[in-house]
Design a protein around this motif. Structure first.
Motif, PDB file in Angstrom:
ATOM      1  N   LEU A  97      28.314  51.195  36.113  1.00  0.00           N
ATOM      2  CA  LEU A  97      29.500  51.224  35.257  1.00  0.00           C
ATOM      3  C   LEU A  97      29.776  52.640  34.738  1.00  0.00           C
ATOM      4  O   LEU A  97      30.907  53.107  34.747  1.00  0.00           O
ATOM      5  CB  LEU A  97      29.341  50.258  34.085  1.00  0.00           C
ATOM      6  N   ARG A  98      28.714  53.316  34.307  1.00  0.00           N
ATOM      7  CA  ARG A  98      28.886  54.663  33.755  1.00  0.00           C
ATOM      8  C   ARG A  98      29.264  55.688  34.816  1.00  0.00           C
ATOM      9  O   ARG A  98      29.893  56.695  34.506  1.00  0.00           O
ATOM     10  CB  ARG A  98      27.608  55.119  33.054  1.00  0.00           C
ATOM     11  N   HIS A  99      28.883  55.462  36.059  1.00  0.00           N
ATOM     12  CA  HIS A  99      29.103  56.455  37.098  1.00  0.00           C
ATOM     13  C   HIS A  99      30.240  56.051  38.036  1.00  0.00           C
ATOM     14  O   HIS A  99      31.284  56.683  38.051  1.00  0.00           O
ATOM     15  CB  HIS A  99      27.803  56.672  37.879  1.00  0.00           C
ATOM     16  N   CYS A 100      30.042  54.999  38.768  1.00  0.00           N
ATOM     17  CA  CYS A 100      30.993  54.616  39.816  1.00  0.00           C
ATOM     18  C   CYS A 100      32.303  54.089  39.242  1.00  0.00           C
ATOM     19  O   CYS A 100      33.381  54.487  39.679  1.00  0.00           O
ATOM     20  CB  CYS A 100      30.371  53.583  40.750  1.00  0.00           C
ATOM     21  N   VAL A 101      32.205  53.193  38.261  1.00  0.00           N
ATOM     22  CA  VAL A 101      33.422  52.636  37.672  1.00  0.00           C
ATOM     23  C   VAL A 101      34.139  53.700  36.847  1.00  0.00           C
ATOM     24  O   VAL A 101      35.366  53.814  36.905  1.00  0.00           O
ATOM     25  CB  VAL A 101      33.113  51.376  36.846  1.00  0.00           C
ATOM     26  N   ALA A 102      33.388  54.505  36.105  1.00  0.00           N
ATOM     27  CA  ALA A 102      34.012  55.575  35.325  1.00  0.00           C
ATOM     28  C   ALA A 102      34.695  56.588  36.239  1.00  0.00           C
ATOM     29  O   ALA A 102      35.788  57.079  35.930  1.00  0.00           O
ATOM     30  CB  ALA A 102      32.968  56.271  34.454  1.00  0.00           C
ATOM     31  N   ASP A 103      34.094  56.888  37.375  1.00  0.00           N
ATOM     32  CA  ASP A 103      34.693  57.785  38.348  1.00  0.00           C
ATOM     33  C   ASP A 103      36.025  57.225  38.836  1.00  0.00           C
ATOM     34  O   ASP A 103      37.023  57.939  38.908  1.00  0.00           O
ATOM     35  CB  ASP A 103      33.749  57.989  39.537  1.00  0.00           C
ATOM     36  N   ALA A 104      36.051  55.949  39.137  1.00  0.00           N
ATOM     37  CA  ALA A 104      37.290  55.313  39.596  1.00  0.00           C
ATOM     38  C   ALA A 104      38.338  55.310  38.491  1.00  0.00           C
ATOM     39  O   ALA A 104      39.531  55.479  38.757  1.00  0.00           O
ATOM     40  CB  ALA A 104      37.004  53.890  40.077  1.00  0.00           C
ATOM     41  N   GLU A 110      44.506  52.109  42.630  1.00  0.00           N
ATOM     42  CA  GLU A 110      43.892  50.876  43.131  1.00  0.00           C
ATOM     43  C   GLU A 110      42.370  50.929  43.090  1.00  0.00           C
ATOM     44  O   GLU A 110      41.718  49.893  43.040  1.00  0.00           O
ATOM     45  CB  GLU A 110      44.361  50.602  44.554  1.00  0.00           C
ATOM     46  N   GLU A 111      41.806  52.132  43.121  1.00  0.00           N
ATOM     47  CA  GLU A 111      40.348  52.259  43.159  1.00  0.00           C
ATOM     48  C   GLU A 111      39.694  51.652  41.919  1.00  0.00           C
ATOM     49  O   GLU A 111      38.663  50.998  42.013  1.00  0.00           O
ATOM     50  CB  GLU A 111      39.936  53.729  43.310  1.00  0.00           C
ATOM     51  N   ILE A 112      40.309  51.839  40.751  1.00  0.00           N
ATOM     52  CA  ILE A 112      39.718  51.282  39.524  1.00  0.00           C
ATOM     53  C   ILE A 112      39.727  49.762  39.575  1.00  0.00           C
ATOM     54  O   ILE A 112      38.756  49.111  39.197  1.00  0.00           O
ATOM     55  CB  ILE A 112      40.404  51.814  38.239  1.00  0.00           C
ATOM     56  N   ASP A 113      40.807  49.189  40.084  1.00  0.00           N
ATOM     57  CA  ASP A 113      40.882  47.729  40.188  1.00  0.00           C
ATOM     58  C   ASP A 113      39.783  47.201  41.106  1.00  0.00           C
ATOM     59  O   ASP A 113      39.131  46.199  40.802  1.00  0.00           O
ATOM     60  CB  ASP A 113      42.256  47.287  40.712  1.00  0.00           C
ATOM     61  N   GLU A 118      34.571  44.536  41.802  1.00  0.00           N
ATOM     62  CA  GLU A 118      33.234  44.606  42.396  1.00  0.00           C
ATOM     63  C   GLU A 118      32.155  44.419  41.324  1.00  0.00           C
ATOM     64  O   GLU A 118      31.196  43.661  41.509  1.00  0.00           O
ATOM     65  CB  GLU A 118      33.083  45.961  43.085  1.00  0.00           C
ATOM     66  N   ALA A 119      32.308  45.104  40.190  1.00  0.00           N
ATOM     67  CA  ALA A 119      31.336  44.993  39.098  1.00  0.00           C
ATOM     68  C   ALA A 119      31.334  43.585  38.507  1.00  0.00           C
ATOM     69  O   ALA A 119      30.277  43.039  38.191  1.00  0.00           O
ATOM     70  CB  ALA A 119      31.635  46.031  38.016  1.00  0.00           C
ATOM     71  N   THR A 120      32.514  42.994  38.379  1.00  0.00           N
ATOM     72  CA  THR A 120      32.622  41.640  37.850  1.00  0.00           C
ATOM     73  C   THR A 120      31.881  40.650  38.740  1.00  0.00           C
ATOM     74  O   THR A 120      31.150  39.775  38.252  1.00  0.00           O
ATOM     75  CB  THR A 120      34.102  41.240  37.714  1.00  0.00           C
ATOM     76  N   LYS A 121      32.030  40.791  40.040  1.00  0.00           N
ATOM     77  CA  LYS A 121      31.330  39.905  40.978  1.00  0.00           C
ATOM     78  C   LYS A 121      29.817  40.120  40.901  1.00  0.00           C
ATOM     79  O   LYS A 121      29.046  39.161  40.978  1.00  0.00           O
ATOM     80  CB  LYS A 121      31.834  40.126  42.401  1.00  0.00           C
TER      81      LYS A 121
END
Length: 129
Positions: A97-104, A110-113, A118-121
């Motif tokens: 979350l801190r790295h990949c999701v924050a980067d998006a 669309e990348e953030i969505d 992905e994180a939710t799943k």
């Protein structure tokens, strides 16, 4: 006033080429994630040490079964091993979350969505275990 592909930024200021403002800067952000560095990279040694410890717990389970140890004692060890894996998974999720999701999120679009989905799943899978 716009002239020959530049933007006038005020009296006496150097003209700024069109497309070099804040929007263009956001589009050009290069992060660790773009370079193939995952969120857990900076903690890799600690993670490997932790996984080796969990591996030792699992090997201990095998030994306990091989030695016909009492069922409840084995189940106690299974519980400890499961908790250790869940704890590792939560740490890895936090780093994701801190790295990949924050980067998006920085990049937007669309990348953030996709990363949030992905994180939710992944969280849903962890909750089912």
């Amino acid at each position: 006033m716009t002239t020959t592909g530049t933007t006038d930024t005020g009296a006496g200021a150097e003209p700024e080429p069109v497309g070099t403002g804040a929007l263009a800067a956001a589009e050009e952000i290069v992060t660790d994630h773009d370079l193939g560095i995952h969120g857990y990279h900076h903690q890799k040694d600690e993670h490997l040490k932790r996984l080796r410890r969990i591996e030792g717990q699992i090997r201990g389970l095998q030994r306990m079964v091989d030695e016909d140890v009492y069922c409840i004692d084995i189940l106690t060890q299974v519980s400890a091993s499961t908790k250790a894996l869940q704890s590792f998974a939560l740490q890895l999720l936090e780093e994701h979350l801190r790295h990949c999701v924050a980067d998006a999120a920085v990049k937007g679009g669309e990348e953030i969505d996709a990363k949030v989905e992905e994180a939710t799943k992944a969280i849903a899978r962890l909750l089912r275990t």
